[in-house]
Design a protein around this motif. Structure first.
Motif, mmCIF file in Angstrom:
data_model
loop_
_atom_site.group_PDB
_atom_site.id
_atom_site.type_symbol
_atom_site.label_atom_id
_atom_site.label_comp_id
_atom_site.label_asym_id
_atom_site.label_seq_id
_atom_site.Cartn_x
_atom_site.Cartn_y
_atom_site.Cartn_z
ATOM 1 N N LEU A 90 0.869 -0.352 -5.839
ATOM 2 C CA LEU A 90 0.474 0.688 -5.680
ATOM 3 C C LEU A 90 -0.732 0.935 -5.060
ATOM 4 C CD1 LEU A 90 4.158 2.891 -7.884
ATOM 5 C CD2 LEU A 90 4.194 1.401 -5.100
ATOM 6 N N ILE A 144 5.348 7.455 -1.313
ATOM 7 C CA ILE A 144 4.336 7.917 -0.643
ATOM 8 C C ILE A 144 4.281 9.115 -0.935
ATOM 9 C CG2 ILE A 144 2.724 7.534 0.601
ATOM 10 C CD1 ILE A 144 3.445 5.095 1.535
ATOM 11 N N GLY A 172 6.244 3.055 3.755
ATOM 12 C CA GLY A 172 6.985 4.494 3.959
ATOM 13 C C GLY A 172 8.267 4.585 4.504
ATOM 14 N N ILE A 175 0.235 8.574 -5.041
ATOM 15 C CA ILE A 175 0.679 7.473 -4.662
ATOM 16 C C ILE A 175 -0.225 7.486 -2.731
ATOM 17 C CG2 ILE A 175 2.185 5.854 -3.387
ATOM 18 C CD1 ILE A 175 4.221 6.617 -6.136
ATOM 19 N N ILE A 176 -1.493 6.686 -2.144
ATOM 20 C CA ILE A 176 -1.108 6.852 -1.232
ATOM 21 C C ILE A 176 -0.884 5.143 0.202
ATOM 22 C CG2 ILE A 176 -3.360 8.100 -1.109
ATOM 23 C CD1 ILE A 176 -5.065 6.012 -1.892
ATOM 24 N N ALA A 177 -0.544 4.622 -1.114
ATOM 25 C CA ALA A 177 -0.145 2.925 0.364
ATOM 26 C C ALA A 177 0.411 2.314 -0.941
ATOM 27 C CB ALA A 177 -1.006 2.384 0.098
ATOM 28 N N LYS A 178 1.583 1.424 -0.592
ATOM 29 C CA LYS A 178 2.381 -0.001 -1.492
ATOM 30 C C LYS A 178 2.144 -0.977 -1.174
ATOM 31 C CE LYS A 178 6.585 2.648 -2.335
ATOM 32 N NZ LYS A 178 7.460 3.119 -2.840
#
Length: 204
Positions: A172, A63, A22, A180-183
């Protein structure tokens, strides 16, 4: 003024290379705010252009943003869009069957998928390749029974128009609405724990 420029340069490098998920959002803000030919006079025009290009690419996949939608070909479902995939959690995985890092990461992701697919986790694996013999062989040999996607005609709009993919693999994590909640989480550690927490309602 000199101190200010040193601080901006140092901060940019820190957030560009940060391992904390993030923090690329800070890099994007710094790049857009300060990296112009008039201000960033300690860099060449080419270096400024590279920073701006990277920031522009990352700005679409921060994110909290909706994942850019795109169409792609599949082995058994024809041409579909990312938003056609209905799942509480979707892992969007960009890879290449000839990539050494991908050959290590893909089996690990497959193991996770086998454990989580019945819990509402889907994988959309998009290859960057444009010749598919090796890709198809790898899929068959490793029983990659998730959604395998490719682009058959790179002259039309495709995933490379919307995503910044300087290297593979890239991951992703998307929610049911394709936000998008995480990567780029590690499959064996942080990705597994993140999905556990998300499915348990501990991550909003």
């Amino acid at each position: 003024e000199k101190v200010r420029k040193v601080m901006i340069s140092t901060a940019t490098y820190h957030y560009e290379t940060s391992k904390y998920m993030g923090e690329d959002e800070v890099f994007v803000w710094l790049a857009k705010s300060f990296y112009t030919a008039e201000y960033a006079d300690w860099l060449s025009k080419d270096d400024i252009a590279k920073i701006q290009e990277k920031a522009q690419g990352l700005s679409t996949e921060l994110i909290g943003n909706p994942a850019p939608n795109f169409a792609f070909d599949t082995q058994d479902r024809g041409r579909i869009k990312l938003t056609d995939v209905e799942s509480p959690v979707t892992i969007l995985y960009f890879w290449d069957s000839e990539c050494g890092h991908c050959r290590k990461e893909t089996p690990r992701l497959k193991k996770l998928y086998d454990e989580y697919k019945d819990k509402g986790v889907e994988v959309v694996a998009i290859t960057l390749e444009n010749e598919f013999t090796g890709w198809e062989k790898y899929i068959e040999e490793h029983d990659l029974n998730w959604i395998n996607g490719y682009e058959s005609n790179f002259e039309r709009p495709n995933f490379l128009w919307y995503y910044y993919i300087p290297s593979t693999p890239k991951k992703l994590v998307l929610d049911k609405d394709k936000k998008i909640i995480a990567k780029n989480l590690d499959v064996e550690t942080t990705l597994r724990s993140f999905i556990d927490d998300y499915l348990a309602g501990k991550v909003k």
